[in-house]
Write an enzyme that holds these catalytic residues in place. Structure first.
Site, PDB file in Angstrom:
ATOM      1  N   GLN A   1      36.946  57.884 126.627  1.00 46.24           N
ATOM      2  CA  GLN A   1      35.984  58.728 127.324  1.00 46.24           C
ATOM      3  C   GLN A   1      36.634  59.650 128.350  1.00 46.24           C
ATOM      4  O   GLN A   1      36.002  60.579 128.841  1.00 46.24           O
ATOM      5  CB  GLN A   1      34.914  57.853 127.986  1.00 46.24           C
ATOM      6  CG  GLN A   1      34.054  57.126 126.958  1.00 46.24           C
ATOM      7  CD  GLN A   1      33.049  56.194 127.607  1.00 46.24           C
ATOM      8  OE1 GLN A   1      33.340  55.027 127.839  1.00 46.24           O
ATOM      9  NE2 GLN A   1      31.873  56.685 127.923  1.00 46.24           N
TER      10      GLN A   1
ATOM     11  N   HIS B   1      37.817  48.999 124.153  1.00 48.93           N
ATOM     12  CA  HIS B   1      36.563  49.593 124.642  1.00 48.93           C
ATOM     13  C   HIS B   1      36.010  50.507 123.542  1.00 48.93           C
ATOM     14  O   HIS B   1      36.243  51.715 123.530  1.00 48.93           O
ATOM     15  CB  HIS B   1      36.789  50.371 125.945  1.00 48.93           C
ATOM     16  CG  HIS B   1      35.516  50.708 126.668  1.00 48.93           C
ATOM     17  ND1 HIS B   1      35.262  50.311 127.968  1.00 48.93           N
ATOM     18  CD2 HIS B   1      34.412  51.386 126.279  1.00 48.93           C
ATOM     19  CE1 HIS B   1      34.057  50.750 128.334  1.00 48.93           C
ATOM     20  NE2 HIS B   1      33.524  51.417 127.323  1.00 48.93           N
TER      21      HIS B   1
ATOM     22  N   ASN C   1      35.114  45.034 125.241  1.00 49.30           N
ATOM     23  CA  ASN C   1      33.979  45.589 125.969  1.00 49.30           C
ATOM     24  C   ASN C   1      32.723  45.529 125.107  1.00 49.30           C
ATOM     25  O   ASN C   1      32.711  46.020 123.973  1.00 49.30           O
ATOM     26  CB  ASN C   1      34.266  47.051 126.329  1.00 49.30           C
ATOM     27  CG  ASN C   1      33.126  47.690 127.117  1.00 49.30           C
ATOM     28  OD1 ASN C   1      32.911  47.347 128.278  1.00 49.30           O
ATOM     29  ND2 ASN C   1      32.387  48.593 126.486  1.00 49.30           N
ATOM     30  N   GLU C   2      31.692  44.930 125.657  1.00 45.85           N
ATOM     31  CA  GLU C   2      30.369  44.883 125.043  1.00 45.85           C
ATOM     32  C   GLU C   2      30.399  44.540 123.549  1.00 45.85           C
ATOM     33  O   GLU C   2      30.019  45.352 122.698  1.00 45.85           O
ATOM     34  CB  GLU C   2      29.628  46.208 125.261  1.00 45.85           C
ATOM     35  CG  GLU C   2      29.354  46.485 126.720  1.00 45.85           C
ATOM     36  CD  GLU C   2      28.420  47.672 126.982  1.00 45.85           C
ATOM     37  OE1 GLU C   2      28.171  48.440 126.028  1.00 45.85           O
ATOM     38  OE2 GLU C   2      27.961  47.804 128.118  1.00 45.85           O
TER      39      GLU C   2
HETATM   40  C1  BGC Z   1      29.717  51.515 127.864  1.00 42.48           C
HETATM   41  C2  BGC Z   1      30.256  52.837 128.362  1.00 42.48           C
HETATM   42  C3  BGC Z   1      29.149  53.881 128.411  1.00 42.48           C
HETATM   43  C4  BGC Z   1      28.090  53.386 129.366  1.00 42.48           C
HETATM   44  C5  BGC Z   1      26.926  54.356 129.586  1.00 42.48           C
HETATM   45  C6  BGC Z   1      28.355  51.160 128.406  1.00 42.48           C
HETATM   46  O1  BGC Z   1      27.604  50.648 127.369  1.00 42.48           O
HETATM   47  O2  BGC Z   1      30.639  50.477 128.056  1.00 42.48           O
HETATM   48  O3  BGC Z   1      31.310  53.221 127.537  1.00 42.48           O
HETATM   49  O4  BGC Z   1      29.613  55.136 128.759  1.00 42.48           O
HETATM   50  O5  BGC Z   1      27.553  52.177 128.889  1.00 42.48           O
HETATM   51  O6  BGC Z   1      26.246  54.579 128.404  1.00 42.48           O
END
Ligand code: BGC
Length: 420
Positions: free
Chosen positions: A27, A121, A164-165
């Site tokens: 990003q 990520h 991540n997530e």
């Molecule tokens: C993610 C980010 C994203 C943010 C806002 C999260 O789910 O880890 O990469 O930019 O939310 O949408």
């Protein structure tokens, strides 16, 4: 803002509490040409309206980014390592890229900030996607081998997030399914990109990610001193009348099965932005309203306290690190107000006994919001033609809370030390 965020109240936080901001590689860095997202963005029939391109050039400008955060008073920075740069082709490890990320870690530490490093990520190397992504035979071994490679540079990093997530990764798995490998956008239209957020995380991918996390944790435990965890996207679900049972099902599929895997971790990353209503058919799309943010989500800072409490309850007491919380808005006063309210909720949870180790705001900088440059989440604005950084007042404000907390902690320490 009519909230108590005084030094006295902040003094209830542990003295080592982290005050920081987060980003991710794809990003912010720019030129991430070997990743699956780059392929999706640049495909002739791409459903994405905007590409990451040079992003905000943090690949080169990270020292300036980190300096701005440190100058504000913040004490931590979360950033990610890009697998596609470390291993652009299977088994081909780029030593200069490893050295690059090692320099980032050292720069962060030398500025007096604690690095919080994420190993995955959202993005994969393109070759990994072409072979079938997380569903290919050997996916866990491939990820583990990458983790073994990067373990050499994170040996002394205190906080490492493996994935991540994973719940969002499992949910988006079909976006990059094998069928789409030859034409990344085949089968997708613009609606499906935004609508995929309401899908259910795929069971098979959820299971594979859990195993990948376990395997990465084992490697990192053997080779580093890091606290190890993963970060889970929390939706702060709210049931419409009579939909409590449906909420329980949705909550398990989206969150709880991932949080349960955090029970034996050193920490769990809480990522919270807003609330999500659940109706008879499951999650209900957000409808536009006066408090909609640039991403179309309701402005609901109270979601953070809900997310923290829920995470604490499901994990049975794994220490919490807030690894993302923020708002996409063009109005920085709205950002400050939102963050103040979210922090006040965090302090309430701490008063109730939840072990919260830090707060990392999303995001340090305006950045590429996965197909869209319009939402501005940053404490720092970036001019995308000159790459000039302009800190917003919210950065100085968040940094001032970190300073007030440090002062109160130092006073408490010196009065505890002084003879009676
Ligand atoms: C993610 C980010 C994203 C943010 C806002 C999260 O789910 O880890 O990469 O930019 O939310 O949408």
């Amino acid at each position: 803002m009519d909230l108590d965020l005084s030094g006295a109240r902040l003094g209830r936080l542990p003295s080592a509490f982290l005050w920081g901001a987060s980003t991710s590689a794809h990003q912010t860095e720019g030129g991430n040409t070997e990743s699956n997202w780059w392929h999706l963005e640049t495909a002739p029939d791409s459903p994405l309206t905007q590409a990451s391109g040079d992003a905000v050039d943090s690949y080169h400008r990270y020292p300036e980014d980190m300096q701005l955060l440190a100058d504000s008073g913040l004490t931590a920075y979360r950033f990610s390592i890009e697998w596609a740069r470390i291993e652009p082709h299977p088994g081909q490890h780029e030593m200069d890229q490893l050295a690059h990320y090692r320099r980032m870690i050292e720069t962060c530490t030398s500025l007096g900030m604690t690095p919080v490093v994420t190993l995955h990520h959202f993005t994969n190397p393109w070759w990994f996607t072409e072979r079938g992504g997380w569903r290919q035979p050997g996916a866990i071994e491939a990820f583990t081998s990458y983790v073994e490679t990067v373990s050499s540079i994170v040996e002394d990093v205190p906080w490492v997030c493996t994935i991540n997530e994973p719940n969002m990764v499992a949910l988006a798995a079909n976006l990059f399914s094998t069928a789409q490998a030859s034409s990344p956008s085949r089968g997708l239209d613009e609606r499906s990109i935004s609508a995929f957020a309401l899908d259910v995380p795929a069971d098979d991918v959820a299971r594979i990610l859990g195993e990948a996390h376990g395997s990465a944790t084992q490697v990192l435990r053997q080779r580093t001193d890091a606290r190890i965890g993963w970060t889970v996207s929390n939706q702060a679900f709210e049931a419409e009348t009579g939909c409590e049972d449906i909420l329980a099902e949705v909550q398990w599929a989206w969150e709880d099965r991932f949080l349960e895997l955090s029970r034996s971790d050193d920490f769990v990353g809480v990522q919270s932005y807003t609330v999500q209503r659940v109706g008879p058919a499951g999650p209900v799309p957000h409808s536009p309203g006066p408090d909609s943010t640039q991403t179309g989500w309701p402005n609901r800072p109270d979601a953070l306290a809900t997310a923290i409490r829920h995470t604490w309850q499901v994990t049975g007491g794994t220490p919490v690190l807030v690894t993302e919380n923020g708002i996409a808005t063009a109005d920085d006063e709205v950002r400050t107000e939102y963050t103040g309210r979210a922090l006040s909720g965090l302090l309430d949870a701490v008063d109730e006994g939840v072990d919260v180790r830090g707060y990392l705001h999303w995001s340090a900088l305006d950045n590429y919001e996965w197909g869209d440059w319009d939402p501005t989440f940053g404490l720092i604005a970036v001019d995308r033609t000159t790459f000039e950084r302009t800190p917003r007042p919210s950065l100085a404000w968040l940094g001032s809370l970190a300073r007030a907390h440090a002062e109160t902690s130092a006073q408490a320490l010196s009065s505890a030390d002084s003879p009676r």
